[in-house]
Design an enzyme around this catalytic site. Structure first.
Site, PDB file in Angstrom:
ATOM      1  N   ASP A  21       0.838  -1.201   0.000  1.00  0.00           N
ATOM      2  CA  ASP A  21       0.000   0.000   0.000  1.00  0.00           C
ATOM      3  C   ASP A  21       0.875   1.255   0.000  1.00  0.00           C
ATOM      4  O   ASP A  21       0.674   2.177  -0.783  1.00  0.00           O
ATOM      5  CB  ASP A  21      -0.875   0.067   1.267  1.00  0.00           C
ATOM      6  N   GLU A  56      -4.661   7.377   0.635  1.00  0.00           N
ATOM      7  CA  GLU A  56      -5.214   6.806   1.864  1.00  0.00           C
ATOM      8  C   GLU A  56      -4.168   6.670   2.959  1.00  0.00           C
ATOM      9  O   GLU A  56      -4.464   6.882   4.133  1.00  0.00           O
ATOM     10  CB  GLU A  56      -5.798   5.409   1.561  1.00  0.00           C
ATOM     11  N   ASP A 100      -6.106   5.312  -3.916  1.00  0.00           N
ATOM     12  CA  ASP A 100      -6.260   4.191  -2.984  1.00  0.00           C
ATOM     13  C   ASP A 100      -5.318   3.124  -3.525  1.00  0.00           C
ATOM     14  O   ASP A 100      -5.618   2.445  -4.502  1.00  0.00           O
ATOM     15  CB  ASP A 100      -7.711   3.689  -2.947  1.00  0.00           C
ATOM     16  N   ILE A 127      -4.239   0.226  -2.571  1.00  0.00           N
ATOM     17  CA  ILE A 127      -4.900  -1.082  -2.669  1.00  0.00           C
ATOM     18  C   ILE A 127      -6.248  -0.932  -1.975  1.00  0.00           C
ATOM     19  O   ILE A 127      -6.300  -0.623  -0.777  1.00  0.00           O
ATOM     20  CB  ILE A 127      -4.092  -2.208  -1.991  1.00  0.00           C
ATOM     21  N   ASP A 128      -7.303  -1.087  -2.725  1.00  0.00           N
ATOM     22  CA  ASP A 128      -8.627  -1.117  -2.110  1.00  0.00           C
ATOM     23  C   ASP A 128      -8.971  -2.593  -1.925  1.00  0.00           C
ATOM     24  O   ASP A 128      -8.743  -3.409  -2.824  1.00  0.00           O
ATOM     25  CB  ASP A 128      -9.652  -0.428  -3.014  1.00  0.00           C
ATOM     26  N   THR A 170      -7.790  -4.150   1.026  1.00  0.00           N
ATOM     27  CA  THR A 170      -6.543  -4.646   1.640  1.00  0.00           C
ATOM     28  C   THR A 170      -6.784  -5.953   2.409  1.00  0.00           C
ATOM     29  O   THR A 170      -5.941  -6.843   2.401  1.00  0.00           O
ATOM     30  CB  THR A 170      -5.933  -3.570   2.572  1.00  0.00           C
ATOM     31  N   ASP A 219     -11.704   5.867  -2.087  1.00  0.00           N
ATOM     32  CA  ASP A 219     -12.403   4.654  -2.542  1.00  0.00           C
ATOM     33  C   ASP A 219     -13.252   4.931  -3.778  1.00  0.00           C
ATOM     34  O   ASP A 219     -13.405   4.068  -4.638  1.00  0.00           O
ATOM     35  CB  ASP A 219     -13.369   4.138  -1.459  1.00  0.00           C
TER      36      ASP A 219
END
Ligand code: I3S
Ligand code: MG
Ligand code: MG
Length: 380
Positions: free
Chosen positions: A54, A79, A153, A155-156, A158, A303
């Site tokens: 991330d 994020e 984001d 990694i959405d 996670t 997101d």
């Protein structure tokens, strides 16, 4: 500004490579997970985690975009914070350096001296990609980099990424959970109005490669600005789903029982569930479901910004669910309020400043949004 889209496609592919490299070695991966605390934590979860992937992905995108568009310096938000703790409890600020050796040395520090892992990751970060996407290459867009800002984001989903369940996405349809639900999301919005204008979604784990060893991904993009409404794909709804006589609604499995109960009592509504906020919006974008709704403020600007731009390019949108419900109850028939991305919630603290506070409803066809709102108004 079409160059920005092409750059975002390149960096999203590099991001997908980083996500895949980090998952390759189970032993390495365990080193890379860290719990989020305090103001950084999503209150919805008992425990909220970030991974080194991330943090690296977010910093790599920031670095590469600022190198080509210095106007965006200070206007790229994400994020994650850029610190990561290593096995010795030392907090390291993760940055992508100009030289490969410098990045490798910094990563070795986070990876408790593991030079092999550090150099593998460094290669993926400093890789020069020339991604070919004909439609993106022919795009013309008169928008200045001085007028836009970015939400990342890295990694959405996670939790799905960490769990690593090896589900493969069916040809027509979606996975309720597993690695395919993890997405890289990069959204561009106008600084002045907060309107989303460009979005890139990369899905690093769509299906296993031919040898069954690694993973193949895919990407989607969309631009919606002025007269330009272009998306990387044209199919609005798979043929098998074109004649639906019911309203299909996608929810988070943690959605409030009252919402599920109200929708379950309606005979022409089909409820479905999937992981990842971005993945659920992607299902709407692909026409696999009619709407995705979430009644709580547990999604954030990072997101929704990228997939929102794709939905707008296809004639759909994302609205604040509470505002829609109030408008319906009060009988006001003004334009449907769309989410914007430039202003924080000043009465909130920490990550909640950037929450989509009133919940969200994402749709391709506004009549489906209206039907859902009508079914829920006054009941939840
Ligand atoms: O993984 P990050 O980037 O932190 O984003 C999360 C969203 O903020 C959450 O709203 C998602 O939860 P739901 O899918 O239950 O809405 C959550 O989905 P998940 O609980 O299925 O992982 C994620 O999309
Ligand atoms: Mg997310
Ligand atoms: Mg995330």
């Amino acid at each position: 500004m079409a160059e920005l889209l092409r750059l975002l496609l390149d960096v999203s592919e590099k991001a997908a490579n980083v996500a895949r490299v980090c998952r390759q070695e189970a032993a390495l991966f365990e080193l890379l997970v860290q719990e989020k605390k305090g103001a950084d934590k999503n209150k919805k979860f008992l425990k909220d985690f970030k991974t080194l992937a991330d943090v690296i992905i977010q910093e790599m995108i920031r670095h590469d975009v600022c190198a080509q568009f210095p106007e965006l310096n200070g206007f790229i938000h994400g994020e994650e914070s850029n610190t990561f703790e290593n096995g010795l409890g030392e907090s390291v600020t993760v940055t992508v350096c100009a030289k490969e050796e410098e990045t490798a040395a910094l990563l070795a520090k986070v990876l408790d001296g593991d030079q092999t892992a550090a150099s593998l990751l460094t290669k993926a970060i400093h890789q020069k990609l020339q991604f070919r996407d004909e439609k993106a290459e022919s795009l013309q867009l008169s928008l200045s980099p001085d007028d836009v800002a970015i939400w990342i984001d890295p990694i959405d989903g996670t939790s799905q990424y960490i769990e690593g369940k090896e589900e493969e996405e069916p040809d027509e349809g979606f996975c309720p959970s597993g690695l395919p639900c993890a997405l890289v999301l990069i959204g561009v919005y106008l600084r002045a109005t907060g309107q989303p204008v460009m979005g890139v979604i990369n899905q690093p784990f769509k299906c296993k490669d031919f040898m069954g060893q690694g993973w193949r991904g895919q990407h989607f993009w969309g631009v919606s600005y002025g007269d330009v409404n272009v998306c990387s794909f044209t199919q609005r709804r798979p043929l098998c789903l074109q004649k639906r006589d019911h309203l299909s609604v996608l929810l988070s499995s943690s959605e409030k029982p009252v919402v599920k109960d109200v929708l379950t009592t309606l005979s022409n509504v089909k409820l479905m569930y999937a992981s990842g906020a971005g993945y659920k919006i992607l299902c709407v974008i692909q026409g696999l479901v009619d709407v995705y709704l979430l009644s709580e403020g547990s999604t954030f600007k990072w997101d929704s910004c990228a997939p929102h731009a794709l939905l707008r390019a296809l004639g759909g949108g994302i609205s604040d669910l509470n505002e829609c419900l109030h408008s319906y109850v009060n009988g006001s028939d003004g334009p449907r309020p769309e989410l914007t991305y430039h202003e924080p919630n000043n009465r909130s603290q920490g990550v909640d400043r950037w929450a989509n506070r009133g919940g969200i409803i994402a749709y391709l066809d506004s009549s489906m949004c209206d039907k859902t709102v009508a079914a829920l108004a006054g009941k939840i």
